[in-house]
Design a protein around this motif. Structure first.
Motif, mmCIF file in Angstrom:
data_model
loop_
_atom_site.group_PDB
_atom_site.id
_atom_site.type_symbol
_atom_site.label_atom_id
_atom_site.label_comp_id
_atom_site.label_asym_id
_atom_site.label_seq_id
_atom_site.Cartn_x
_atom_site.Cartn_y
_atom_site.Cartn_z
ATOM 1 N N GLU A 150 0.853 -1.173 0.000
ATOM 2 C CA GLU A 150 0.000 0.000 0.000
ATOM 3 C C GLU A 150 0.897 1.234 0.000
ATOM 4 N N LYS A 151 0.497 2.257 -0.701
ATOM 5 C CA LYS A 151 1.352 3.445 -0.764
ATOM 6 C C LYS A 151 1.419 4.159 0.597
ATOM 7 N N ILE A 152 2.625 4.535 0.962
ATOM 8 C CA ILE A 152 2.837 5.143 2.268
ATOM 9 C C ILE A 152 2.852 6.657 2.142
ATOM 10 N N PRO A 153 1.978 7.348 2.873
ATOM 11 C CA PRO A 153 1.953 8.809 2.779
ATOM 12 C C PRO A 153 3.316 9.388 3.181
ATOM 13 N N LYS A 154 3.708 10.436 2.534
ATOM 14 C CA LYS A 154 5.027 11.028 2.785
ATOM 15 C C LYS A 154 5.286 11.384 4.242
ATOM 16 N N PRO A 155 4.319 11.961 4.953
ATOM 17 C CA PRO A 155 4.616 12.386 6.325
ATOM 18 C C PRO A 155 4.905 11.242 7.288
ATOM 19 N N VAL A 156 4.671 10.021 6.868
ATOM 20 C CA VAL A 156 4.790 8.897 7.797
ATOM 21 C C VAL A 156 6.217 8.712 8.316
ATOM 22 N N ALA A 157 7.219 8.842 7.453
ATOM 23 C CA ALA A 157 8.604 8.594 7.872
ATOM 24 C C ALA A 157 9.000 9.494 9.043
ATOM 25 N N ARG A 158 8.673 10.766 8.926
ATOM 26 C CA ARG A 158 9.021 11.687 10.014
ATOM 27 C C ARG A 158 8.297 11.340 11.301
ATOM 28 N N ARG A 159 7.024 10.968 11.165
ATOM 29 C CA ARG A 159 6.295 10.622 12.393
ATOM 30 C C ARG A 159 6.887 9.387 13.028
ATOM 31 N N LEU A 160 7.278 8.424 12.214
ATOM 32 C CA LEU A 160 7.918 7.235 12.794
ATOM 33 C C LEU A 160 9.151 7.640 13.599
ATOM 34 N N ALA A 161 9.924 8.573 13.063
ATOM 35 C CA ALA A 161 11.116 9.032 13.777
ATOM 36 C C ALA A 161 10.731 9.697 15.096
ATOM 37 N N ILE A 162 9.586 10.358 15.094
ATOM 38 C CA ILE A 162 9.111 10.987 16.337
ATOM 39 C C ILE A 162 8.675 9.916 17.339
ATOM 40 N N TYR A 163 7.939 8.918 16.836
ATOM 41 C CA TYR A 163 7.537 7.828 17.733
ATOM 42 C C TYR A 163 8.782 7.189 18.336
ATOM 43 N N TYR A 164 9.763 6.992 17.482
ATOM 44 C CA TYR A 164 11.015 6.359 17.917
ATOM 45 C C TYR A 164 11.638 7.129 19.075
ATOM 46 N N ARG A 165 11.671 8.440 18.943
ATOM 47 C CA ARG A 165 12.257 9.282 19.992
ATOM 48 C C ARG A 165 11.539 9.069 21.323
ATOM 49 N N VAL A 166 10.211 9.074 21.256
ATOM 50 C CA VAL A 166 9.430 8.904 22.482
ATOM 51 C C VAL A 166 9.632 7.509 23.067
ATOM 52 N N LEU A 167 9.651 6.515 22.200
ATOM 53 C CA LEU A 167 9.816 5.144 22.684
ATOM 54 C C LEU A 167 11.157 4.970 23.382
ATOM 55 N N LYS A 168 12.166 5.579 22.825
ATOM 56 C CA LYS A 168 13.502 5.507 23.408
ATOM 57 C C LYS A 168 13.486 6.102 24.817
ATOM 58 N N GLU A 169 12.851 7.240 24.904
ATOM 59 C CA GLU A 169 12.706 7.933 26.184
ATOM 60 C C GLU A 169 11.927 7.071 27.171
ATOM 61 N N GLN A 170 10.818 6.540 26.689
ATOM 62 C CA GLN A 170 9.968 5.729 27.561
ATOM 63 C C GLN A 170 10.693 4.469 28.032
ATOM 64 N N SER A 171 11.470 3.890 27.156
ATOM 65 C CA SER A 171 12.161 2.656 27.556
ATOM 66 C C SER A 171 13.192 2.986 28.635
ATOM 67 N N LYS A 172 13.797 4.148 28.536
ATOM 68 C CA LYS A 172 14.727 4.583 29.594
ATOM 69 C C LYS A 172 14.005 4.720 30.923
ATOM 70 N N ASN A 173 12.787 5.238 30.856
ATOM 71 C CA ASN A 173 11.991 5.389 32.072
ATOM 72 C C ASN A 173 11.424 4.060 32.561
ATOM 73 N N GLY A 174 11.698 2.996 31.847
ATOM 74 C CA GLY A 174 11.272 1.693 32.307
ATOM 75 C C GLY A 174 9.874 1.277 31.898
ATOM 76 N N ALA A 175 9.229 2.045 31.016
ATOM 77 C CA ALA A 175 7.889 1.654 30.575
ATOM 78 C C ALA A 175 7.965 0.381 29.745
ATOM 79 N N GLU A 176 7.011 -0.522 29.964
ATOM 80 C CA GLU A 176 7.044 -1.767 29.204
ATOM 81 C C GLU A 176 6.135 -1.732 27.999
ATOM 82 N N THR A 177 4.958 -1.158 28.195
ATOM 83 C CA THR A 177 4.045 -1.067 27.060
ATOM 84 C C THR A 177 3.542 0.364 26.930
ATOM 85 N N ILE A 178 3.026 0.637 25.749
ATOM 86 C CA ILE A 178 2.468 1.961 25.485
ATOM 87 C C ILE A 178 1.313 1.766 24.521
ATOM 88 N N SER A 179 0.245 2.553 24.711
ATOM 89 C CA SER A 179 -0.891 2.422 23.803
ATOM 90 C C SER A 179 -0.876 3.582 22.827
#
Lengths: 210, 210
Positions: free
Chosen positions: B3-32
């Motif tokens: 399926e074609k991926i909208p252009k803005p998706v790559a940047r948002r993934l990078a943003i999610y990545y940043r938050v996940l990295k932060e959250q994993s440092k804080n010890g969070a196991e899951t996120i919704s």
DNA sequence: TAGATTGTTAATCGATTAACAATC
DNA sequence: TAGATTGTTAATCGATTAACAATC
């Protein structure tokens, strides 16, 4: 009253402005949407539509007068006046921006740069800007009528620093901190996230077959 | 197939990545998707849709495992490996990027920085990178297997420099030059145009009543 | 007048969002 | 089982583009 303006329009206007400035230096008198489109890889109809939100700047059969359109876009973008800018954080990025010619030329005056570090305070950047104490920030903002703050501080203090500068009256922020910041809606934040661009590039390089 | 991926998706993934990295440092196991959405001011459905282009990473009823999702996004973005980067132009921006921690941490290794200026060549940046002669660029790119070039040269030579580095085999460019550059379509260019962000901010500040 | 190019409308395309069945 | 949350479809919203009458 006004037709709603798509978000991408402001950036494109800034791009048109750059080209027009260049063209006017080269002595071009008029430019058509199609020639501008060719230079920028944009559809002529998009350029005409973008401009049409703000008025009719062209002449049918001839195109747009380069200087006039440049001046008009200057007004639309609000860079026909100068903005007073304070750089907050004298790390690598902050110092690099302190004398960035692209900014100085196009309506932004760097009125100061502040940091917390004892080691940095008092140091001079390119012989004309001295790093000042962040403790002086309120005074600096009020006395020098700072309107725009450039946030280049560490992530963990970014929101706190932002809250302060907003209290001191700043209404616009260019944010280089890789973090989503919250502000009242009358304060405008523009994010410049360099590391997102690198990751977006990586993504495209890896997924280019798709 | 895909399926074609909208252009803005790559940047948002990078943003999610940043938050996940932060959250994993804080010890969070899951996120919704809804808690992530709250942090980033995004709709949960957008986050789920973005991820769904690449697979089903979550568990119904529970959400996403922070570490797993982080690792998955790392792969999607192509930052599970390291990229070799050359900085081209040792002006303010180039030098600021040379040791930018945000890059080094997230998969990009700065393998060199080059410039034309006699005065700059041989100078060391932060005790570990030495500015080299742009004449050596071909050798540097080939020997150090440079994959990404960061273009920080003056506008008027940008296209010429770009043509060379493409010849030498570079497939990705982060472009800090305020100019539209042309490249074959297998070469990816990401533009980082700082002065456009300032102008976009100015626009918003001036037009905020609309 | 003939040719060029605008400004604007309507059609198309692309991205986001709401809604909900599936399922942990 | 009941509650939570995903993955996905379809509806909506927003942006771009083609087309063309207006007009220089």
């Amino acid at each position: 009253m006004f037709e709603k303006i798509p978000k991408p329009v402001a950036r494109r206007l800034a791009i048109y402005y750059r080209v027009l400035k260049e063209q006017s230096k080269n002595g071009a008198e008029t430019i058509s949407s199609s020639s501008l489109g060719r230079m920028l890889d944009l559809k002529p109809s998009q350029i005409r539509k973008d401009l049409s939100y703000f008025g009719g700047f062209g002449k049918r059969g001839t195109g747009y007068n380069v200087i006039d359109l440049m001046k008009s876009i200057e007004k639309i973008l609000g860079i026909d006046k100068r903005w007073n800018v304070l750089i907050i954080g004298a790390g690598k990025i902050g110092r690099a921006l302190a004398n960035y010619p692209g900014l100085i030329q196009d309506g932004f005056t760097i009125k100061g740069i502040v940091d917390v570090s004892e080691k940095k305070i008092g140091k001079t950047i390119d012989e004309h800007l001295t790093i000042e104490d962040v403790a002086e920030m309120e005074k600096i903002i009020r006395e020098r009528k700072i309107e725009i703050g450039v946030l280049c501080v560490p992530s963990d203090v970014a929101q706190k620093v932002l809250n302060s500068v907003i209290q001191y009256g700043i209404k616009g922020i260019v944010n280089f901190v890789p973090k989503r910041l919250k502000a009242p809606k009358d304060v405008m934040i523009e994010d410049v996230q360099i590391s997102l661009s690198f990751k977006a590039l990586s993504f495209r390089m890896v997924n280019s077959e798709r």
